[in-house]
Design a protein around this motif. Structure first.
Motif, PDB file in Angstrom:
ATOM      1  N   GLY A  13       0.802  -1.218   0.000  1.00 18.22           N
ATOM      2  CA  GLY A  13       0.000   0.000   0.000  1.00 18.22           C
ATOM      3  C   GLY A  13       0.833   1.264   0.000  1.00 18.22           C
ATOM      4  O   GLY A  13       0.542   2.216  -0.735  1.00 18.22           O
ATOM      5  N   SER A  14       1.894   1.310   0.799  1.00 18.67           N
ATOM      6  CA  SER A  14       2.725   2.520   0.868  1.00 18.67           C
ATOM      7  C   SER A  14       3.451   2.776  -0.448  1.00 18.67           C
ATOM      8  O   SER A  14       3.556   3.926  -0.887  1.00 18.67           O
ATOM      9  CB  SER A  14       3.729   2.409   2.021  1.00 18.67           C
ATOM     10  N   HIS A  15       3.923   1.724  -1.085  1.00 21.46           N
ATOM     11  CA  HIS A  15       4.591   1.908  -2.383  1.00 21.46           C
ATOM     12  C   HIS A  15       3.587   2.330  -3.455  1.00 21.46           C
ATOM     13  O   HIS A  15       3.917   3.130  -4.342  1.00 21.46           O
ATOM     14  CB  HIS A  15       5.318   0.624  -2.789  1.00 21.46           C
ATOM     15  N   THR A  16       2.367   1.814  -3.364  1.00 22.61           N
ATOM     16  CA  THR A  16       1.334   2.227  -4.318  1.00 22.61           C
ATOM     17  C   THR A  16       0.948   3.680  -4.101  1.00 22.61           C
ATOM     18  O   THR A  16       0.672   4.408  -5.066  1.00 22.61           O
ATOM     19  CB  THR A  16       0.112   1.305  -4.203  1.00 22.61           C
ATOM     20  N   SER A  39       5.086   5.524  11.598  1.00 12.11           N
ATOM     21  CA  SER A  39       6.258   6.277  11.129  1.00 12.11           C
ATOM     22  C   SER A  39       6.372   6.282   9.609  1.00 12.11           C
ATOM     23  O   SER A  39       7.038   7.137   9.028  1.00 12.11           O
ATOM     24  CB  SER A  39       7.542   5.699  11.733  1.00 12.11           C
ATOM     25  N   VAL A  40       5.700   5.314   8.949  1.00 16.73           N
ATOM     26  CA  VAL A  40       5.765   5.269   7.489  1.00 16.73           C
ATOM     27  C   VAL A  40       5.160   6.530   6.870  1.00 16.73           C
ATOM     28  O   VAL A  40       5.555   6.953   5.777  1.00 16.73           O
ATOM     29  CB  VAL A  40       5.068   3.999   6.937  1.00 16.73           C
ATOM     30  N   LEU A  41       4.227   7.169   7.568  1.00 17.85           N
ATOM     31  CA  LEU A  41       3.551   8.339   7.013  1.00 17.85           C
ATOM     32  C   LEU A  41       4.517   9.492   6.782  1.00 17.85           C
ATOM     33  O   LEU A  41       4.500  10.136   5.733  1.00 17.85           O
ATOM     34  CB  LEU A  41       2.396   8.767   7.922  1.00 17.85           C
ATOM     35  N   ILE A  47       9.080  11.363   0.676  1.00 16.67           N
ATOM     36  CA  ILE A  47       9.228  10.918  -0.714  1.00 16.67           C
ATOM     37  C   ILE A  47       8.328  11.728  -1.641  1.00 16.67           C
ATOM     38  O   ILE A  47       8.762  12.217  -2.692  1.00 16.67           O
ATOM     39  CB  ILE A  47       8.891   9.409  -0.837  1.00 16.67           C
ATOM     40  N   ILE A  48       7.072  11.887  -1.239  1.00 14.21           N
ATOM     41  CA  ILE A  48       6.070  12.537  -2.095  1.00 14.21           C
ATOM     42  C   ILE A  48       6.213  14.056  -2.092  1.00 14.21           C
ATOM     43  O   ILE A  48       5.803  14.728  -3.039  1.00 14.21           O
ATOM     44  CB  ILE A  48       4.649  12.119  -1.634  1.00 14.21           C
ATOM     45  N   GLN A  49       6.808  14.600  -1.030  1.00 12.06           N
ATOM     46  CA  GLN A  49       7.020  16.037  -0.888  1.00 12.06           C
ATOM     47  C   GLN A  49       5.737  16.815  -0.654  1.00 12.06           C
ATOM     48  O   GLN A  49       5.613  17.973  -1.035  1.00 12.06           O
ATOM     49  CB  GLN A  49       7.751  16.605  -2.124  1.00 12.06           C
ATOM     50  N   GLY A 186      15.008   4.173  -0.413  1.00 14.15           N
ATOM     51  CA  GLY A 186      15.431   3.425   0.761  1.00 14.15           C
ATOM     52  C   GLY A 186      14.655   3.765   2.008  1.00 14.15           C
ATOM     53  O   GLY A 186      14.972   3.269   3.093  1.00 14.15           O
ATOM     54  N   LEU A 187      13.611   4.589   1.890  1.00 11.41           N
ATOM     55  CA  LEU A 187      12.870   5.066   3.068  1.00 11.41           C
ATOM     56  C   LEU A 187      11.676   4.191   3.442  1.00 11.41           C
ATOM     57  O   LEU A 187      11.175   4.273   4.557  1.00 11.41           O
ATOM     58  CB  LEU A 187      12.385   6.502   2.835  1.00 11.41           C
ATOM     59  N   ILE A 188      11.197   3.382   2.515  1.00 11.68           N
ATOM     60  CA  ILE A 188      10.103   2.464   2.804  1.00 11.68           C
ATOM     61  C   ILE A 188      10.431   1.102   2.212  1.00 11.68           C
ATOM     62  O   ILE A 188      11.171   0.996   1.231  1.00 11.68           O
ATOM     63  CB  ILE A 188       8.736   2.964   2.267  1.00 11.68           C
ATOM     64  N   GLY A 189       9.888   0.062   2.832  1.00 17.80           N
ATOM     65  CA  GLY A 189      10.133  -1.298   2.368  1.00 17.80           C
ATOM     66  C   GLY A 189       9.367  -2.277   3.233  1.00 17.80           C
ATOM     67  O   GLY A 189       8.575  -1.886   4.089  1.00 17.80           O
ATOM     68  N   GLU A 190       9.611  -3.558   3.013  1.00 18.51           N
ATOM     69  CA  GLU A 190       8.915  -4.584   3.797  1.00 18.51           C
ATOM     70  C   GLU A 190       9.506  -4.638   5.193  1.00 18.51           C
ATOM     71  O   GLU A 190      10.728  -4.715   5.354  1.00 18.51           O
ATOM     72  CB  GLU A 190       9.043  -5.950   3.104  1.00 18.51           C
ATOM     73  N   ASP A 191       8.645  -4.627   6.207  1.00 22.21           N
ATOM     74  CA  ASP A 191       9.103  -4.524   7.589  1.00 22.21           C
ATOM     75  C   ASP A 191       8.334  -5.499   8.473  1.00 22.21           C
ATOM     76  O   ASP A 191       7.541  -5.095   9.321  1.00 22.21           O
ATOM     77  CB  ASP A 191       8.919  -3.083   8.092  1.00 22.21           C
TER      78      ASP A 191
END
Length: 335
Positions: A13-16, A39-41, A47-49, A186-191
């Motif tokens: 979802g976050s990558h989408t 924290s992903v937000l 990333i999105i700015q 490198g800021l989001i990924g599978e966790d």
């Protein structure tokens, strides 16, 4: 267009959300954070700015979902929310049906009330069960072998019935194969929490010293090197597949299904070799007995998605490995 992402703070979802924002859509996240971190937000916004709208809540709260759909003037929903561990689903089937099936019924009820009838559903290749032939195309018999897969299959059937009952609905089921890798920042990924269930995060954690060695379940399969073969797809290729799905959905009412994979299988040892060559890390491993229910090979036929969605996976196995390693190094730095 405003797109609601249920479970949008999770891995896919976050990558989408990033892919949607890059394409000019406005993603709105609904998440109860049972399997993700708030924290992903902030990392998404970096990333999105720009700010990312997020509502904390459970998709099973129908009135809340309807309120979100109306207040954010949602045009379409991408439904990621649900529990997803195959092994856990065998131990906790009630929880899986409650979260996945009941949650989807709640979402559909809210969408019907708010007159939002465009839906992309996050399905899975687990709906195919044990492969009867390879590569697996969308006509392959459906036969899920665990509660997780059956919950996905039940949802697909519900959506098909709903589409048949009302031609205003536009619904697509995307059957994912094996998403891996991370966003190039490198800021989001599978966790995953605890010991990973999937190969790539396990390899990543061995590479940074979080786990001592990789356990390879079986080396006597009828494959190129005796280890299991799977279709690994970069998570950003998968995210971009959702953009193609939304575009196709806007012009095509009814119910449809598409495989999202690369069309190529890679063994566990091939994945280790690609990871080592792309990152310079060395992965210690040991062979252990096969796991019950594991199969030798599973990979997708992707012709339908290429033809109808004008989409195909483009990133290499090495890119999957390098991006995943970059993310794990970042994640490991603040543990």
């Amino acid at each position: 267009m405003n797109i609601l992402l249920t479970g949008g703070a999770g891995y896919i979802g976050s990558h989408t959300a990033v892919a949607l924002a890059s394409a000019g859509y406005t993603p709105i996240i609904l998440d109860n954070f049972c399997n993700s971190d708030k924290s992903v937000l902030k990392r998404l916004e970096k990333i999105i700015q720009k700010p990312v709208a997020c509502v904390e809540g459970d998709v099973r709260n129908t009135s809340l979902v309807e309120k979100v759909l109306r207040e954010h003037e949602i045009n379409a929903v991408i439904h990621f929310a649900g529990l997803k561990a195959v092994g856990e689903s065998v131990q906790k089937p009630i929880e899986y049906y409650a979260n996945n099936v009941q949650g989807t019924i709640s979402l559909l009820d809210a969408m019907r009330s708010a007159n939002v009838k465009n839906l992309v559903f996050s399905s899975s290749a687990t709906v195919y069960g044990d492969p009867q032939y390879l590569p697996i195309d969308e006509h392959h018999p459906l036969s899920a072998t665990n509660a997780y897969g059956r919950s996905k299959l039940h949802i697909e059937e519900m959506l098909k019935d709903l589409a048949a009952s009302d031609p205003a609905w536009k619904m697509m089921c995307l059957r994912y194969f094996n998403p891996v890798g991370a966003h190039q920042s490198g800021l989001i990924g599978e966790d995953p929490s605890g010991i990973p269930n999937n190969l790539m995060p396990f390899i990543q954690q061995v590479a940074v010293g979080k786990l001592p060695k990789l356990k390879i379940f079986g080396n006597d399969y009828d494959t190129i090197d005796g280890t299991g073969v799977r279709d690994y797809i970069h998570v950003m290729d998968l995210a971009e597949g959702h953009l193609a799905a939304l575009s196709h959905l806007s012009k095509n009412p009814g119910w449809s299904t598409f495989n999202l994979g690369t069309g190529k299988g890679s063994s566990v040892l091939e994945m280790i070799a690609a990871f080592e060559s792309s990152t310079g890390a060395k992965i210690a491993f040991e062979y252990v007995p096969r796991r019950a229910g594991d199969i030798a090979s599973c990979y997708a036929a992707v012709d339908k998605a290429q033809a109808a969605l004008s989409w195909s996976a483009k990133r290499t196995l090495e890119e999957m490995c390098a991006s995943g390693h970059q993310w794990q190094n970042y994640r490991h730095s603040f543990v």
